[in-house]
Design a protein around this motif. Structure first.
Motif, short mmCIF file in Angstrom:
data_model
loop_
_atom_site.label_atom_id
_atom_site.label_comp_id
_atom_site.label_asym_id
_atom_site.label_seq_id
_atom_site.Cartn_x
_atom_site.Cartn_y
_atom_site.Cartn_z
N HIS A 380 10.56 16.54 -6.78
CA HIS A 380 10.87 16.01 -5.47
C HIS A 380 9.67 16.02 -4.51
N TRP A 381 9.22 17.15 -4.22
CA TRP A 381 8.37 17.28 -3.09
C TRP A 381 6.84 16.42 -3.44
N THR A 382 6.48 17.09 -4.58
CA THR A 382 4.96 16.58 -5.16
C THR A 382 4.98 15.06 -5.44
N MET A 383 6.25 14.68 -6.06
CA MET A 383 6.16 13.30 -6.57
C MET A 383 6.50 12.51 -5.44
N GLY A 384 7.33 13.06 -4.41
CA GLY A 384 7.75 12.08 -3.41
C GLY A 384 6.50 11.63 -2.64
N VAL A 385 5.52 12.65 -2.46
CA VAL A 385 4.27 12.15 -1.84
C VAL A 385 3.52 11.18 -2.49
N PHE A 386 3.57 11.58 -3.99
CA PHE A 386 2.77 10.86 -4.78
C PHE A 386 3.06 9.45 -4.74
N TRP A 387 4.43 9.07 -4.95
CA TRP A 387 5.07 7.69 -4.87
C TRP A 387 4.71 6.99 -3.70
N ARG A 388 4.87 7.66 -2.66
CA ARG A 388 4.41 7.02 -1.25
C ARG A 388 3.18 6.56 -1.16
N LYS A 389 2.34 7.43 -1.51
CA LYS A 389 0.55 7.08 -1.57
C LYS A 389 0.58 5.64 -2.63
N VAL A 390 1.09 5.84 -3.67
CA VAL A 390 1.01 4.90 -4.65
C VAL A 390 1.42 3.36 -3.91
N ARG A 391 2.61 3.55 -3.46
CA ARG A 391 3.08 2.25 -2.54
C ARG A 391 2.10 1.91 -1.44
N GLU A 392 1.59 2.96 -0.73
CA GLU A 392 0.33 2.51 0.15
C GLU A 392 -0.57 1.87 -0.47
N LEU A 393 -1.14 2.41 -1.54
CA LEU A 393 -2.23 1.39 -2.23
C LEU A 393 -1.70 0.22 -2.81
N SER A 394 -0.57 0.10 -3.49
CA SER A 394 -0.14 -1.22 -4.04
C SER A 394 0.13 -2.18 -2.92
N ARG A 395 0.54 -1.85 -1.66
CA ARG A 395 0.79 -2.86 -0.46
C ARG A 395 -0.61 -3.19 -0.01
N MET A 396 -1.46 -2.15 0.00
CA MET A 396 -2.90 -2.86 0.49
C MET A 396 -3.40 -3.76 -0.52
N LEU A 397 -3.20 -3.46 -1.96
CA LEU A 397 -3.77 -4.70 -2.69
C LEU A 397 -2.93 -5.99 -2.59
N HIS A 398 -1.72 -5.72 -2.47
CA HIS A 398 -0.82 -6.84 -2.37
C HIS A 398 -1.47 -7.59 -0.85
N GLY A 399 -1.89 -7.01 -0.17
CA GLY A 399 -2.38 -7.89 1.04
C GLY A 399 -3.61 -8.51 0.62
N GLU A 400 -4.27 -8.12 -0.52
CA GLU A 400 -5.81 -8.87 -0.86
C GLU A 400 -5.19 -9.86 -1.85
N GLY A 401 -4.05 -10.18 -2.10
CA GLY A 401 -3.74 -11.25 -2.99
C GLY A 401 -3.85 -10.81 -4.28
N LEU A 402 -3.82 -9.47 -4.66
CA LEU A 402 -3.66 -9.31 -6.33
C LEU A 402 -2.21 -9.32 -7.03
N TRP A 403 -1.40 -9.28 -6.05
CA TRP A 403 -0.01 -9.73 -6.77
C TRP A 403 1.05 -10.21 -5.73
N THR A 404 2.30 -10.80 -6.06
CA THR A 404 3.09 -11.36 -5.19
C THR A 404 4.29 -10.62 -4.56
N GLU A 405 4.60 -9.17 -5.20
CA GLU A 405 5.45 -8.28 -4.54
C GLU A 405 4.90 -6.93 -4.20
N PRO A 406 5.21 -6.38 -3.02
CA PRO A 406 4.48 -5.20 -2.39
C PRO A 406 4.28 -4.28 -3.40
N ASP A 407 5.38 -3.99 -4.40
CA ASP A 407 5.25 -2.69 -5.24
C ASP A 407 4.87 -2.98 -6.64
N ASP A 408 4.00 -4.39 -6.77
CA ASP A 408 3.73 -4.49 -8.17
C ASP A 408 2.69 -3.66 -9.03
N LEU A 409 2.12 -2.87 -8.10
CA LEU A 409 1.33 -2.14 -8.93
C LEU A 409 1.87 -1.29 -9.98
#
Length: 632
Positions: A380-409
């Protein structure tokens, strides 16, 4: 006529549209044609208890880290005499496992190593456990500091004047690598005490089976049940908040908890609301680091990010309190039942045997709570923080045009993400017009993978693969997953010719009830569960605590005596039958069931339609939740 074998993984058909699925996962996770003869000699079972839905490629990280780290404590740390780790493969999107036995001629040499290492932990339990919590919290705290931000157009002037001589891209690469390392680190910590908890319980279990022939498995589990465990704390916090809301007369503010901001504003504006809000904010850290799933999937929803979930549970508790219902777990009754059963069995012994019983039971009772508590800190706690950070990274890369949906990483493997990052920093660093070649490669590739994942979801996994052994003796396989010789034979069709037409599973929590079934395949369906229904699921999550206060019983497809569903049901005083293999696909919502948690059977009584379930008509009286036949 019962079959003798499950299908070979190499013979299972691929669902239409999922052709080429093997290429979306790392090569080392899929069965290889070159090893067909060797792999077909092994018995594999599907762990739908922890991974009930198809993996997106990035999500295999949970299965890889968890099963690898479980194995290292068996095979490398604790040197468990009769159990090494578990081989694992992803097949058609699901995780399959095959326990690795210890050769007979190596068992004796491991015994003194095992005794020395396990003995040290048990002799220093409290100190080492407190140290464990500090290690885990430090990992989480560092993970929280990681940031994934867009690279600047130019290097700041202060980096020129300071002589830094780096462009900042190294921080992006380091942060990703560190995120993966920290996740792996806490998964190693996860199993430091978990296997010890199982060992202590298994030692007591085997002792009881030896000195009390015929003792029910449930009686042994009851003698060490925890009652107060940290995993129940999030749910207990919600009950306290509901009680406080009733005390302050705030019920009217909880009419539409889907609107979080409006609900909290209405509470804050009401007399006494500031006191409630302060208590609500206090509860969030750390107890809202809690998911309605199990922490292994990127789509799991966490309370602190989706506060409509805990607020909805609070609103339901408020309703039940206003109706005069008891919302607290029956702790006093559970403790009394435990003490009664312990005393009855203990009185059958004398002298050294009684002393051994006391020592082994106390050790198991001390270690038992960790079997559930670790779940809050890691899944719960560790993986909650982990997935939140993964989403942050995915959305940054989405903003760079690497994929079409924010969580596509999530459709990339973790090693492919590392390649994407270097692609990005290279294009950015040299001033290339497209910045990353991946902007023309990944959108189409992700769409192809998305279609494959969706196609894989159309087929349920085979419960097992290949020919099972004559007898399944590996202790963790039996205790955690409920994969027993009897259960496997039932999956193969043994017993179909007898008079019993229902489902058989493990008698995981005692009691007999009748009621209407509510089949739940996904945590998003929990809002559909009505008062007094019988929950039927592939597997339950520990975070479904608020639901356990509403239902009469639980039935799952997989799980043993030490599965989360079994433990939670015993702590809530609910009958449970786990490890049925196919309950969630055989039973329909609205059917009337009899669940016998003493015998491990589920009987379908009629085909009541879903409208009766939706109206909450779940009749039948619950039998006493005492362990049947406490003294044999």
């Amino acid at each position: 006529m019962a079959r003798k074998s499950f299908p070979s993984p190499f013979d299972l058909p691929t669902p239409a549209g999922a052709e080429g699925w093997e290429q979306i996962y790392p090569y080392y996770l899929v069965f290889q044609d070159a090893l067909k003869a060797e792999e077909d000699e092994k018995f594999w079972f599907c762990d739908s208890q922890h991974w009930p839905t198809v993996f997106k490629p990035f999500e295999t990280i949970g299965g890889e880290f968890a099963v690898k780290c479980l194995g290292q404590y068996n095979a490398r740390h604790l040197m468990i005499p009769n159990a090494n780790g578990i081989e694992f493969r992803v097949h058609l999107g699901y995780l399959y496992m095959s326990p690795i036995p210890v050769p007979e001629d190596q068992i004796a040499a491991r015994v003194p190593l095992f005794e020395e290492r396990v003995g040290y932990y048990f002799q220093n339990w409290e100190r080492l456990l407190e140290q464990w919590k500090q290690k885990v919290r430090a990992t989480i705290d560092e993970m929280e500091t990681l940031q994934f931000t867009k690279l600047p157009d130019i290097v700041p002037m202060e980096d020129i004047t300071s002589g830094k001589a780096q462009d900042g891209s190294e921080k992006l690469l380091e942060s990703y690598d560190r995120l993966i390392q920290l996740c792996y680190q806490n998964w190693q910590y996860h199993f430091e005490f978990l296997n010890l908890g199982y060992i202590a319980y298994l030692d007591f279990f085997n002792f009881c089976k030896e000195v009390f022939p015929g003792i029910p498995d449930q009686a042994i589990a009851t003698m060490v049940q925890g009652v107060d465990m940290e995993l129940f704390r999030p749910d207990d916090e919600l009950k306290e908040l509901a009680t406080l809301a009733v005390e302050l007369g705030l019920q009217g503010a909880f009419g539409n908890t889907d609107d979080v901001a409006a609900t909290l504003a209405a509470v804050a504006a009401a007399p006494g609301g500031e006191r409630w809000i302060a208590r609500y904010e206090q509860a969030q850290d750390p107890w809202f680091n809690f998911t309605v799933g199990n922490g292994f999937y990127g789509h799991d929803k966490y309370w602190n990010e989706h506060q409509e979930i805990p607020l909805g549970y609070i609103a339901d508790y408020i309703r039940r309190l206003d109706e005069g219902q008891q919302i607290l777990r029956p702790k006093d009754e559970l403790v009394a039942e435990k003490e009664r059963i312990v005393a009855e069995y203990r009185d059958l012994l004398d002298g050294e045997t009684q002393a051994a019983f006391d020592a082994k039971r106390q050790l198991a009772a001390t270690a038992y709570p960790y079997v559930e508590n670790h779940n809050f800190y890691i899944e719960h706690w560790t993986m909650g923080v982990f997935w939140r950070k993964v989403r942050e990274l995915s959305r940054m890369l989405h903003g760079e045009g690497l994929w079409t949906e924010p969580d596509d990483l999530l459709y990339l493997s973790r090693n492919e993400v590392r390649d994407v990052l270097f692609d990005l920093v290279t294009g950015w660093g040299v001033g290339a017009p497209h910045r990353a070649i991946g902007t023309v490669y990944w959108p189409a590739e992700i769409e192809r993978r998305r279609k494959i994942v969706e196609a894989l979801k159309t087929a349920r996994p085979a419960p097992a693969l290949n020919t099972p052994p004559a007898s399944i003796t590996e202790p963790f396989t039996r205790m955690l997953w409920g994969i027993t010789t009897e259960q496997v034979q039932q999956w193969l069709g043994a017993g179909e010719d007898d008079d019993f037409a229902g489902l058989r599973g493990m008698a995981a929590s005692p009691g007999v009830v009748e009621g209407v079934a509510r089949v739940v395949h996904d945590a998003d369906q929990l809002a559909e569960v009505q008062e007094g229904e019988i929950l039927v699921a592939t597997v339950t999550a520990p975070s479904w605590g608020p639901i356990f206060g509403k239902i009469r019983a639980t039935v799952t497809d997989i799980g043993g005596m030490m599965s989360h569903a079994a433990i939670v049901c015993r702590e809530y005083g609910l009958p449970a039958v786990t490890g049925t293999g196919s309950a969630s696909t055989t039973i329909r919502t609205g059917q009337r069931l009899r669940v016998d948690g003493n015998a491990g059977t589920v009987t379908i009584l009629d085909d009541a339609d879903e409208t009766s379930a939706a109206s909450g008509q779940a009749g039948g009286e619950q039998a006493p939740a005492a362990v049947s036949g406490a003294v044999q």
